[in-house]
Design a protein around this motif. Structure first.
Motif, PDB file in Angstrom:
ATOM      1  N   GLU A 287       4.505 -40.152   1.945  1.00  0.00           N
ATOM      2  CA  GLU A 287       4.982 -39.895   0.593  1.00  0.00           C
ATOM      3  C   GLU A 287       6.482 -40.134   0.484  1.00  0.00           C
ATOM      4  O   GLU A 287       7.219 -39.993   1.460  1.00  0.00           O
ATOM      5  N   SER A 288       6.916 -40.470  -0.725  1.00  0.00           N
ATOM      6  CA  SER A 288       8.332 -40.608  -1.018  1.00  0.00           C
ATOM      7  C   SER A 288       8.552 -40.373  -2.509  1.00  0.00           C
ATOM      8  O   SER A 288       7.602 -40.354  -3.285  1.00  0.00           O
ATOM      9  N   GLY A 289       9.802 -40.205  -2.906  1.00  0.00           N
ATOM     10  CA  GLY A 289      10.148 -40.098  -4.313  1.00  0.00           C
ATOM     11  C   GLY A 289      10.494 -38.708  -4.794  1.00  0.00           C
ATOM     12  O   GLY A 289      10.883 -38.541  -5.958  1.00  0.00           O
ATOM     13  N   GLY A 290      10.363 -37.706  -3.944  1.00  0.00           N
ATOM     14  CA  GLY A 290      10.709 -36.360  -4.340  1.00  0.00           C
ATOM     15  C   GLY A 290      12.206 -36.185  -4.476  1.00  0.00           C
ATOM     16  O   GLY A 290      12.995 -37.028  -4.059  1.00  0.00           O
ATOM     17  N   GLY A 291      12.599 -35.069  -5.079  1.00  0.00           N
ATOM     18  CA  GLY A 291      14.012 -34.785  -5.256  1.00  0.00           C
ATOM     19  C   GLY A 291      14.235 -33.648  -6.215  1.00  0.00           C
ATOM     20  O   GLY A 291      13.311 -32.912  -6.567  1.00  0.00           O
TER      21      GLY A 291
ATOM     22  N   LEU B 116       6.363 -40.186  -7.723  1.00  0.00           N
ATOM     23  CA  LEU B 116       6.065 -40.082  -6.312  1.00  0.00           C
ATOM     24  C   LEU B 116       5.208 -41.264  -5.865  1.00  0.00           C
ATOM     25  O   LEU B 116       4.365 -41.746  -6.615  1.00  0.00           O
ATOM     26  N   SER B 117       5.429 -41.710  -4.639  1.00  0.00           N
ATOM     27  CA  SER B 117       4.648 -42.788  -4.057  1.00  0.00           C
ATOM     28  C   SER B 117       3.993 -42.317  -2.771  1.00  0.00           C
ATOM     29  O   SER B 117       4.559 -41.512  -2.032  1.00  0.00           O
ATOM     30  N   CYS B 118       2.803 -42.825  -2.506  1.00  0.00           N
ATOM     31  CA  CYS B 118       2.087 -42.544  -1.272  1.00  0.00           C
ATOM     32  C   CYS B 118       1.593 -43.872  -0.724  1.00  0.00           C
ATOM     33  O   CYS B 118       0.679 -44.478  -1.293  1.00  0.00           O
ATOM     34  N   ALA B 119       2.192 -44.321   0.372  1.00  0.00           N
ATOM     35  CA  ALA B 119       1.854 -45.607   0.972  1.00  0.00           C
ATOM     36  C   ALA B 119       0.916 -45.413   2.152  1.00  0.00           C
ATOM     37  O   ALA B 119       1.175 -44.580   3.023  1.00  0.00           O
ATOM     38  N   ALA B 120      -0.157 -46.192   2.185  1.00  0.00           N
ATOM     39  CA  ALA B 120      -1.111 -46.151   3.282  1.00  0.00           C
ATOM     40  C   ALA B 120      -0.733 -47.178   4.339  1.00  0.00           C
ATOM     41  O   ALA B 120      -0.287 -48.275   4.019  1.00  0.00           O
TER      42      ALA B 120
ATOM     43  N   VAL C  38       9.621 -31.521  -4.399  1.00  0.00           N
ATOM     44  CA  VAL C  38      10.035 -31.677  -5.784  1.00  0.00           C
ATOM     45  C   VAL C  38      10.594 -30.344  -6.260  1.00  0.00           C
ATOM     46  O   VAL C  38       9.912 -29.321  -6.189  1.00  0.00           O
ATOM     47  N   THR C  39      11.825 -30.358  -6.738  1.00  0.00           N
ATOM     48  CA  THR C  39      12.459 -29.159  -7.247  1.00  0.00           C
ATOM     49  C   THR C  39      12.931 -29.407  -8.676  1.00  0.00           C
ATOM     50  O   THR C  39      13.689 -30.344  -8.927  1.00  0.00           O
ATOM     51  N   VAL C  40      12.478 -28.573  -9.603  1.00  0.00           N
ATOM     52  CA  VAL C  40      12.818 -28.712 -11.012  1.00  0.00           C
ATOM     53  C   VAL C  40      13.686 -27.531 -11.414  1.00  0.00           C
ATOM     54  O   VAL C  40      13.254 -26.376 -11.334  1.00  0.00           O
ATOM     55  N   SER C  41      14.897 -27.812 -11.848  1.00  0.00           N
ATOM     56  CA  SER C  41      15.835 -26.773 -12.243  1.00  0.00           C
ATOM     57  C   SER C  41      15.818 -26.587 -13.753  1.00  0.00           C
ATOM     58  O   SER C  41      15.515 -27.506 -14.513  1.00  0.00           O
TER      59      SER C  41
END
Length: 124
Positions: free
Chosen positions: A6-10, A20-24, A120-123
């Motif tokens: 996975e990638s794209g969190g923040g 978000l992306s999930c690469a196989a 993933v953090t949402v403020s």
């Protein structure tokens, strides 16, 4: 045998968006279902969305309908989670999972392969 990354969190402000992306690591077969789950601090793991690779059929948790969209890119062996209108309660560790068999499921224990997760953090 499938590896998922996975990638794209923040960190994002409420009302914002993330994808978000999930690469196989190798080809995902048409029978697979791929899904996103999330887990907030001191909370249980919750289903978010799932997609059947071949048909493109999707399901989404009621809490994210109209805001989140799961999709896939066959050529890239990648599943996405587009998250719009994010809320603080969306905060959590998001994990990608793959189920090689059967129909789409909302149950975490039916998924055989899991990625490492992305935060993933949402403020407010």
């Amino acid at each position: 045998q499938v590896q998922l990354v996975e990638s794209g969190g923040g960190l994002v402000q409420a009302g914002g968006s993330l994808r978000l992306s999930c690469a196989a690591s190798e080809r995902t077969f048409s029978s697979y279902t791929l899904a996103w789950f999330r887990q907030a601090p001191v909370k249980e793991r919750d289903f978010v969305a799932a997609i059947h690779w071949m048909s493109g059929s999707t399901i989404h948790a009621d809490s994210v309908k109209g805001r989140f969209t799961i999709s896939r890119d066959n050529a890239k062996n990648t599943v996405y989670l587009q998250m719009n209108t994010l809320k603080p309660e969306d905060t959590g560790a998001y994990s990608c999972a793959a189920n090689p068999y059967g129909t789409i499921s909302r149950e975490y224990w039916q998924y055989r392969y899991w990625g490492q997760g992305t935060q993933v953090t949402v403020s407010s």
